[in-house]
Design a protein around this motif. Structure first.
Motif, mmCIF file in Angstrom:
data_model
loop_
_atom_site.group_PDB
_atom_site.id
_atom_site.type_symbol
_atom_site.label_atom_id
_atom_site.label_comp_id
_atom_site.label_asym_id
_atom_site.label_seq_id
_atom_site.Cartn_x
_atom_site.Cartn_y
_atom_site.Cartn_z
ATOM 1 N N ILE A 1 0.698 -1.218 0.116
ATOM 2 C CA ILE A 1 -0.026 -0.160 0.018
ATOM 3 C C ILE A 1 1.022 1.217 0.100
ATOM 4 O O ILE A 1 1.724 1.357 0.793
ATOM 5 C CB ILE A 1 -1.032 0.063 1.011
ATOM 6 C CG1 ILE A 1 -1.646 -1.351 1.319
ATOM 7 C CG2 ILE A 1 -1.936 1.265 1.437
ATOM 8 C CD1 ILE A 1 -2.510 -1.264 2.523
ATOM 9 N N LYS A 2 0.700 2.247 -0.988
ATOM 10 C CA LYS A 2 1.216 3.467 -0.837
ATOM 11 C C LYS A 2 0.392 4.599 -0.336
ATOM 12 O O LYS A 2 -1.108 4.566 -0.859
ATOM 13 C CB LYS A 2 1.747 3.890 -2.493
ATOM 14 C CG LYS A 2 2.923 2.936 -2.717
ATOM 15 C CD LYS A 2 3.400 3.455 -4.285
ATOM 16 C CE LYS A 2 4.696 2.520 -4.802
ATOM 17 N NZ LYS A 2 5.256 2.811 -5.937
ATOM 18 N N LEU A 3 0.791 5.559 0.265
ATOM 19 C CA LEU A 3 0.103 6.571 0.908
ATOM 20 C C LEU A 3 0.669 8.023 0.405
ATOM 21 O O LEU A 3 1.453 8.164 -0.144
ATOM 22 C CB LEU A 3 0.095 6.529 2.399
ATOM 23 C CG LEU A 3 -0.108 5.122 2.902
ATOM 24 C CD1 LEU A 3 0.129 5.168 4.653
ATOM 25 C CD2 LEU A 3 -1.537 4.847 2.576
ATOM 26 N N SER A 4 -0.461 9.082 0.631
ATOM 27 C CA SER A 4 0.096 10.293 0.530
ATOM 28 C C SER A 4 1.341 10.620 1.370
ATOM 29 O O SER A 4 1.811 10.007 2.422
ATOM 30 C CB SER A 4 -0.807 11.229 1.105
ATOM 31 O OG SER A 4 -2.051 11.157 0.310
ATOM 32 N N ALA A 5 2.121 11.512 0.831
ATOM 33 C CA ALA A 5 3.291 11.929 1.529
ATOM 34 C C ALA A 5 3.208 12.406 2.887
ATOM 35 O O ALA A 5 2.113 13.111 3.374
ATOM 36 C CB ALA A 5 4.173 13.152 0.761
ATOM 37 N N GLY A 6 3.930 11.614 3.781
ATOM 38 C CA GLY A 6 3.795 11.950 5.299
ATOM 39 C C GLY A 6 2.794 11.169 6.165
ATOM 40 O O GLY A 6 2.632 11.118 7.315
ATOM 41 N N ALA A 7 1.815 10.585 5.127
ATOM 42 C CA ALA A 7 0.693 9.737 5.800
ATOM 43 C C ALA A 7 1.412 8.328 6.344
ATOM 44 O O ALA A 7 2.326 8.021 6.000
ATOM 45 C CB ALA A 7 -0.315 9.507 4.706
ATOM 46 N N LYS A 8 0.391 7.879 7.079
ATOM 47 C CA LYS A 8 0.582 6.335 7.900
ATOM 48 C C LYS A 8 -0.593 5.663 8.099
ATOM 49 O O LYS A 8 -1.794 6.317 8.175
ATOM 50 C CB LYS A 8 1.346 6.409 9.187
ATOM 51 C CG LYS A 8 0.956 7.047 10.071
ATOM 52 C CD LYS A 8 1.675 7.170 11.262
ATOM 53 C CE LYS A 8 0.893 7.614 12.550
ATOM 54 N NZ LYS A 8 1.675 7.785 13.748
ATOM 55 N N LEU A 9 -0.688 4.350 8.325
ATOM 56 C CA LEU A 9 -2.171 3.592 8.341
ATOM 57 C C LEU A 9 -1.915 3.436 9.954
ATOM 58 O O LEU A 9 -0.821 3.394 10.668
ATOM 59 C CB LEU A 9 -1.748 2.333 7.767
ATOM 60 C CG LEU A 9 -1.877 2.141 6.303
ATOM 61 C CD1 LEU A 9 -1.615 0.732 5.836
ATOM 62 C CD2 LEU A 9 -3.145 2.543 5.659
ATOM 63 N N SER A 10 -3.152 3.214 10.223
ATOM 64 C CA SER A 10 -3.535 3.451 11.856
ATOM 65 C C SER A 10 -3.030 2.054 12.429
ATOM 66 O O SER A 10 -2.765 1.901 13.607
ATOM 67 C CB SER A 10 -5.011 3.531 12.039
ATOM 68 O OG SER A 10 -5.708 2.375 11.513
#
Length: 321
Positions: A75-84
């Motif tokens: 999974i790739k996310l927006s810059a600076g984001a993380k999964l819970s």
């Protein structure tokens, strides 16, 4: 004079318009709590999930021939984001999986994972009964088989059930009593047919009429005609025993259950000698050796209901107290 005033007004409006054009219109910043890519590695590459930002879903289409039980997404996310939570394998039949993305500014966004198995449908089963004759199955029998266009040979992905009138499912579990549990494939009547054999009727099941339901991963089908579950001729596990005079021993069944257990006896000097049945359940019985029974090795016989006598192929060896 009037023309000069008109020209002056036009000049003022033009200057005002040009001044307004020099202002920068601010744009709303893009959300930084998004899943930007969702993919699953397979034997010949990657399968990408379709991300819908409107209804916040990730739809993943999985062809049946990969025969996956679980997926391990990247999974790739927006810059600076993380999964819970840390990403973990997901069962392909999981319908409740969600992912929550936390942006650097602590704003969140949740996505629901929708896995669609691209199976060949509909699932078609071979009937066991007919409109006039119901197939019978003994409680505890392990010779049941189901057939259909499963298009899969993995026994872990096929489930068969007996279903009562309240729609409660009772699984027919694989048994190794008659051989290795497997799914075989053959052309029957010009149709490629899969046969799942050596399934066992639960030993705890009540007698009566049941529907037959089969699930192959995400597909479900039922046979049109029900089957009838009855008490069959019981079996007794192989188990030679050695026991002293006056003591007890147990016998058990891993298959067709005990019902209407009438007698358990041996022959001594040409005479039928009863070994008392102290108690019995569907799967186990306690037998006692009389105090006066002569020591020796005997072949026992069991009598159940109106079934033919069951002469066992193992011995009871009686020793002195």
């Amino acid at each position: 004079m009037k023309n000069k005033l008109t020209q002056l007004l036009c000049i003022v409006l033009t200057v005002a318009t040009l001044a307004a054009c020099k202002k920068t219109i601010g744009l709303e910043p893009l959300p930084a709590n998004k899943i930007t890519e969702f993919k699953v590695a397979v034997s010949d590459g990657n399968i990408f999930g379709a991300i819908d930002e409107t209804d916040k879903t990730i739809t993943l289409y999985l062809p049946y021939y990969y025969e996956l039980d679980v997926i391990e997404p990247v999974i790739k996310l927006s810059a600076g984001a993380k999964l819970s939570e840390t990403p973990a394998p997901v069962a392909v039949l999981d319908t409740k999986k969600t992912y929550t993305v936390i942006a650097a500014d602590q704003s969140t966004s949740s996505y629901k994972l929708v896995i669609k198995l691209n199976q060949i449908s509909p699932l078609v089963l071979t009937e066991l009964s007919t409109a006039t004759i119901a197939t019978t199955m003994a409680v505890g029998a392990y010779d049941v088989r189901v057939q259909g266009n499963f298009n899969i040979a993995d026994v872990k992905k096929i489930k068969a059930y007996l279903v009562d009138k309240a729609d409660k499912e009772y699984e027919l579990t694989p048994s190794t009593a008659l051989g290795t549990t497997a799914v075989s494939v053959a052309m029957i009547g010009g149709i490629k047919t899969y046969t799942y054999s050596y399934l066992q009727v639960p030993q705890t099941l009540d007698t009566g009429s049941y529907k037959v339901r089969v699930k192959v991963q995400a597909l479900t089908a039922e046979m049109k005609y029900p089957v009838k579950v009855v008490y069959g001729r019981p079996g007794i596990n192989y188990g030679p025993v050695t026991v002293k005079q006056g003591e007890t021993f147990k016998i058990a069944t891993g298959g067709v259950v005990f019902n209407d257990f009438k007698e358990f006896y041996i022959t001594v000097n040409g005479q039928k000698t009863i070994l008392p049945i102290i108690s019995f359940t569907r799967t186990e019985a306690t037998i006692r050796i009389p105090d006066s029974l002569p020591p020796g090795t005997y072949t026992p016989t069991a009598a159940f209901g109106t079934w033919p006598l069951l002469t066992l192929n193992w011995s009871v060896t009686v020793t002195s107290k």
